[in-house]
Design a protein around this motif. Structure first.
Motif, mmCIF file in Angstrom:
data_model
loop_
_atom_site.group_PDB
_atom_site.id
_atom_site.type_symbol
_atom_site.label_atom_id
_atom_site.label_comp_id
_atom_site.label_asym_id
_atom_site.label_seq_id
_atom_site.Cartn_x
_atom_site.Cartn_y
_atom_site.Cartn_z
ATOM 1 N N ILE A 1 47.465 40.261 46.275
ATOM 2 C CA ILE A 1 46.147 39.685 46.529
ATOM 3 C C ILE A 1 45.594 39.113 45.236
ATOM 4 O O ILE A 1 45.677 39.755 44.179
ATOM 5 N N TYR B 1 46.250 35.880 49.810
ATOM 6 C CA TYR B 1 47.040 37.065 50.161
ATOM 7 C C TYR B 1 48.445 36.609 50.523
ATOM 8 O O TYR B 1 48.639 35.629 51.247
ATOM 9 N N THR C 1 37.161 45.277 46.557
ATOM 10 C CA THR C 1 38.404 44.919 47.228
ATOM 11 C C THR C 1 39.523 45.870 46.814
ATOM 12 O O THR C 1 39.707 46.154 45.637
ATOM 13 N N ALA D 1 43.738 46.887 47.386
ATOM 14 C CA ALA D 1 45.032 46.463 47.908
ATOM 15 C C ALA D 1 46.109 47.118 47.081
ATOM 16 O O ALA D 1 45.836 47.695 46.014
ATOM 17 N N THR E 1 52.576 38.261 51.420
ATOM 18 C CA THR E 1 53.401 39.441 51.660
ATOM 19 C C THR E 1 54.777 39.013 52.147
ATOM 20 O O THR E 1 54.933 37.981 52.808
#
Length: 1006
Positions: free
Chosen positions: A189, A212, A27, A29, A214
């Protein structure tokens, strides 16, 4: 088989762990700065105003006038739990759960549900919130929330408020409130994967979670999403050596509940069948098949082996039972906010959960008589049938049974009784799927120069359940299949004159195939196809809530601002339950169950104030009083009022004294008000009229003058019975087996009321540097619930009617007015149990918590040490079926031990952290209503868990843990003893049944 099963799961464990680690490691991010875990943990006050569970008024600290415990996300992560229920049950404030993986396999509804129960006052009396708002129930007709719908890894913290809180949150908060607070304004994340397995190689568990978040619109908004998946494979009784066979204790034969097993004690429903030919079973006129398939007389009464080696004559139910139901769970959660202007924000929450669970239990136990038997009226199977004036013998009945059979019901045709396990159908199984939807949308903001905050919201929730069950039988089809004749005249026209056919032509046209119940394995697949009855059960629960709140500072007093909060709330709830038609009619081998539908709505308003009286004065660093009142208008019970008062006195910085009083209410739920009638056939009941000891056979006589005899003779049919039996009331076996009754709701119920007191002290010696991070709380609690909604037990109803001349109890007893073909006049036909407001509950105890964390530099060591203990001493937990009767105390019994604690000890040094959790349950006795002076039924238990964490980088963490490190065995609580959970040979909802188990996982943070 055992070793192969273990090897297979171990391979699956290793492979899945490797795949999961690789997947999560891949993963990527944008990295987000993380605060060091070694940052100071000292308590510091903030200028920001916050709202904690237990008050609607914002304040700059998390101090609460009521006992409040908080579990943060670190505690959740370090527990390694799949479902947050597992973590909460370690806290001694929680009692035995009504529903969990380990106690729901035998339920017709609720399999796999995870509930909580503060103070052992019942799950309906614990209010569950998410972000301070209600959550729709998971069990139809109740307020019980299924914790499977709570996204564990999306939680910021869990607030546990004990004591009545109805004045702030409304009905159901009698024992307290559990508030699940989700993450807020999260950026980045978080991902984790975990897999675990018991040391025995079973109950494989794994989970994967991704969160997640934002910021959007240049920081004016924030959106978060969470995806979670977990799978717990489950555990069968046959997979563990201690639960492979039925167990029973000596207590049923005059001994002790914790005696060694007298086993195996198999069920008396053998797969080859037991056949009673003279109407007096177990006294020398039974037949069964020996291991070679030969029909032999059987005289056993204990269901094990017949004398002379004939048998075995029983069935080991444990080979088919479920210890822990498998649960697979899919979760999606989202939350966000958007700043519309400087004074108005939009916020939303959404959750979707799908939970799938299943169970198996032993094959159906069929009998000719009894309330759910094939012939509930006569209790006898005709082996002769009259067709067109000719008596035909069922050709499938063995000759030995035909020769010995008698006409026991007086219709001129020979008959038999039977008991048989339907192994040809396989185990009974059930599959359940629950879908949960919940969304919240609203606005909040500030007014009057930020002196007041406000919010309005709409909350919608819905839970639907679809359940299918197999292994039951269609009673009417079974009757038709048992009525068989030899087809010597080729009645069905198939050219075969050697076969047996169903006598009824309409049944034959519907596919009827004769069923051969004589000998194991003799029921054909064609007969099964005709007899088999699949049961279905669908439910839907809907909750809608509109609420508005305003809170802030009204004006300044010399000791500080006068806090105030007010709000209104409108709530509407609906619940429906729909069974299949055979279940409605009681024709699928089970009890008759009615469908249910109900609804209510309520409009509520509340006001809360917090008044600082003194501050920064010698002897009074703080003296503050508070109170709240809530008025609710229900469409069912009308207007109810709840209220509370609080007092906080802090004489010096280091000590704070607190006390609360609250009047809480619980309005009756939909099931209690509107549930459809459910039939039951209780066992173990004794008719007082047949067991008073006055007549030669124990029955009431025509001349007896006692109050009991007078009460008996006042019922229709009793005098006819006495006259027909030589002046004495007598019953036959069919009368005893024929007692039925219905569990009834009651639309006229009133609300429950609870008076709750807490008095406590909080000690935080901040003036002593070495102890400034030590906090100790001691709280006494006392909760007294009156007007409790409960259905009196049937034995209690009989006792109150006949020995205490209670007219209300007598109204629930129905006797047969006349003699019938199978039942005596005056025998009991129904004893109903209806929900009433006559009972009471009271619990009393002491809570102690202590927490401490410190750097070890003073000892010349690196790292930090943290410790926390939560202890509860239960003084009283009493239930009264009626307020004027003696209490049934449960404090000290299994499931309500008098002393419990959980203790956490952690050490961290740089990237390394290790923690230990110990849980103690004191020794306990069995139910005093079951066994007087039995002594300790089980010894004290201490469970130890541990977890080791290593942070490889700031973004990547690896951990592994061991639960039940000492590998404690669950104490033996045998089949049918109080607190036994069927199939487990213990109180599986109290004690650990899995043994030592291991798990490992990884966490990623970007």
């Amino acid at each position: 088989m055992r070793s192969n099963f273990k090897t297979k799961n171990l391979r699956q464990f290793c492979a899945s762990a490797a795949i999961m680690a690789l997947a999560i490691s891949a993963t990527t991010a944008k990295a987000q700065d993380q605060q060091s875990a070694e940052a100071t943990q000292e308590t510091e006050e903030s200028d920001d105003l916050i709202v904690v569970t237990g008050s609607r008024i914002a304040s700059p600290t998390v101090e609460s006038a009521a006992p409040l415990q908080i579990l943060d996300d670190a505690a959740i992560d370090e527990s390694g739990v799949t479902n947050v229920q597992e973590l909460l049950l370690e806290n001694p404030a929680f009692g035995t759960p009504a529903l969990s993986r380990t106690n729901s396999a035998f339920l017709t509804s609720g399999t796999g549900v995870a509930s909580i129960d503060l103070r052992d006052l019942g799950s309906n009396r614990t209010l569950v919130l998410a972000n301070g708002r209600r959550v729709v129930a998971g069990i139809p007709g109740t307020s019980i929330v299924d914790l499977n719908v709570i996204p564990t890894q999306f939680l910021e913290r869990v607030d546990i408020l004990t004591g009545g809180a109805s004045s702030l949150y409304g009905s159901d908060a009698v024992a307290g409130v559990v508030n699940f607070v989700y993450k807020k304004d999260f950026e980045g994340i978080e991902a984790n994967g975990q897999i675990g397995l018991t040391e025995q190689g079973d109950d494989l568990r794994y989970q994967a979670n991704l969160t997640y978040g934002t910021n959007v619109a240049d920081g004016r908004g924030n959106v978060m999403v969470h995806f979670g998946y977990s799978n717990e494979n489950g555990l069968l009784s046959r997979e563990r050596s201690n639960t492979q066979v039925d167990a029973i204790s000596d207590i049923f034969f005059g001994g002790d509940v914790n005696a060694e097993r007298d086993g195996p004690f198999f069920s008396s429903f053998p797969p080859q069948g037991r056949f009673d030919v003279a109407g007096t079973p177990n006294v020398g006129d039974d037949f069964t098949f020996d291991p070679d398939g030969n029909l032999q007389p059987c005289f056993t009464t204990n269901g094990t082996t017949c004398p002379g080696g004939v048998g075995p004559n029983g069935f080991n139910r444990q080979a088919f039972r479920t210890l822990a139901v498998p649960v697979e769970r899919y979760l999606f959660a989202t939350a966000g906010s958007y700043e519309i202007s400087d004074y108005v924000n939009l916020f939303f929450e959404g959750t979707y959960s799908r939970t799938e669970s299943s169970r198996i239990i032993e094959p159906f136990a069929l009998e000719s008589g009894g309330g759910t038997g094939i012939y509930p009226g006569t209790g006898r199977m005709p082996i002769e049938n009259e067709v067109n004036g000719t008596v035909l013998v069922n050709p499938l009945v063995p000759a030995e049974i035909v020769a010995a059979a008698q006409d026991t019901d007086g219709d001129g045709l020979r008959d038999i009784g039977f008991q048989r396990r339907l192994t040809e159908f396989g185990p009974r199984s059930g599959d359940t799927t629950r879908d949960f939807y919940r969304f919240v949308v609203g606005f909040d903001g500030a007014i009057f120069d930020d002196k007041f905050n406000w919010d309005v919201s709409y909350n919608f929730g819905q839970t639907s359940e679809n359940q299918t069950s197999s292994g039951q039988v269609n009673i009417q089809s079974f009757q038709q299949a048992l009525a068989a004749q030899a087809d010597i005249d080729d009645i069905d026209g198939d050219g075969d004159v050697t076969e047996a056919i169903c006598i009824n032509a309409d049944a034959r046209a519907s596919g009827c195939v004769p069923v051969n119940i004589f000998g194991e394995g003799n029921i054909s697949q064609d007969a099964i196809a005709y007899i088999d009855a699949q049961a279905t059960f669908q439910t839907k629960i809907t909750q809608q809530v509109i609420q508005g709140n305003i809170y802030g500072s009204l004006f300044e007093l010399p000791a500080g601002p006068l806090g105030i909060a007010a709000g209104v709330e409108y709530r509407r709830e609906e619940s429906e339950e729909d069974n299949d038609a055979l279940t409605n009619a009681g024709l699928n081998g089970g009890n008759k169950l009615g469908d249910s539908f109900g609804e209510f709505d309520v409009l509520e308003g509340y006001l809360e104030v917090k008044v600082p009286i003194l501050a920064d004065t010698p002897g009074f660093q703080l003296l503050e009083a508070g109170g709240a009142v809530r008025v609710a208008d229900y469409s069912t019970v009308g207007t109810v009022v709840s209220y509370n008062g609080t007092l906080t006195w802090q004489p010096i910085d280091d000590i704070r004294l607190r006390g609360t009083y609250s009047r809480a209410v619980r309005a009756p739920n939909i099931d209690e008000l509107f549930a459809g009638a459910g039939q039951t056939f209780p066992s173990g009941l004794q008719d007082p009229c047949a067991n008073d000891g006055s007549g030669p056979n124990g029955g009431v006589t025509a001349t007896e003058t006692s109050a009991l005899a007078t009460a008996c003779r006042a019922f229709a049919g009793v005098n006819e019975n006495i006259a027909a039996n030589g002046g004495e009331f007598q019953l036959v076996q069919a009368d005893i087996q024929g007692i039925s009754g219905f569990n009834l709701s009651n639309p006229d119920l009133e609300e429950e009321k609870a008076d709750s007191w807490t008095v406590g002290v909080v000690i935080n010696p901040r003036s002593i540097d070495a102890l400034r991070n030590l906090t100790i709380t001691v709280d006494y609690y006392n909760i007294d619930v009156s007007n409790v909604i409960a259905a009196p037990g049937r034995a209690f109803t009989l006792d109150q009617c006949y020995n205490n001349a209670d007219a209300q109890s007598c109204s629930f007893v129905t006797r047969r007015a006349n003699q019938t073909s199978t039942n005596s006049a005056g025998s009991i036909e129904f004893i109903d149990a209806q929900q009433l407001n006559g009972a009471s509950l009271k619990t009393e105890g002491i809570d102690v918590t202590a927490s401490y964390n410190t750097s070890l530099e003073a000892l010349g060591l690196d790292g930090r040490l943290s410790a926390r203990v939560a202890y509860t001493h239960l003084i009283k937990n009493d239930f009264k079926q009626r307020v004027d009767l003696d209490a049934d105390p449960s404090a000290g019994e299994i499931g309500t031990s008098q002393d419990r604690f959980t203790a956490n000890l952690g050490y961290s040094d740089g990237p390394f952290r290790i923690g230990f959790t110990g849980t103690y349950i004191s020794s306990a006795v069995t139910d005093d209503q079951f066994c007087v002076d039995c002594g300790d039924a089980v010894d004290a238990e201490f469970y130890l868990d541990t977890q080791l964490n290593y942070k490889v980088t700031e973004e990547f963490e690896f951990y592994l843990g061991v639960d039940n490190l000492l590998d404690n065995d669950a104490p033996l609580i045998p089949t049918s003893a109080p607190f036994n959970v069927t199939g487990s040979d213990t109180a599986a909802d109290v004690y650990d049944i899995f043994g030592r188990r291991y798990y490992t996982g990884v966490r990623m943070r970007f």
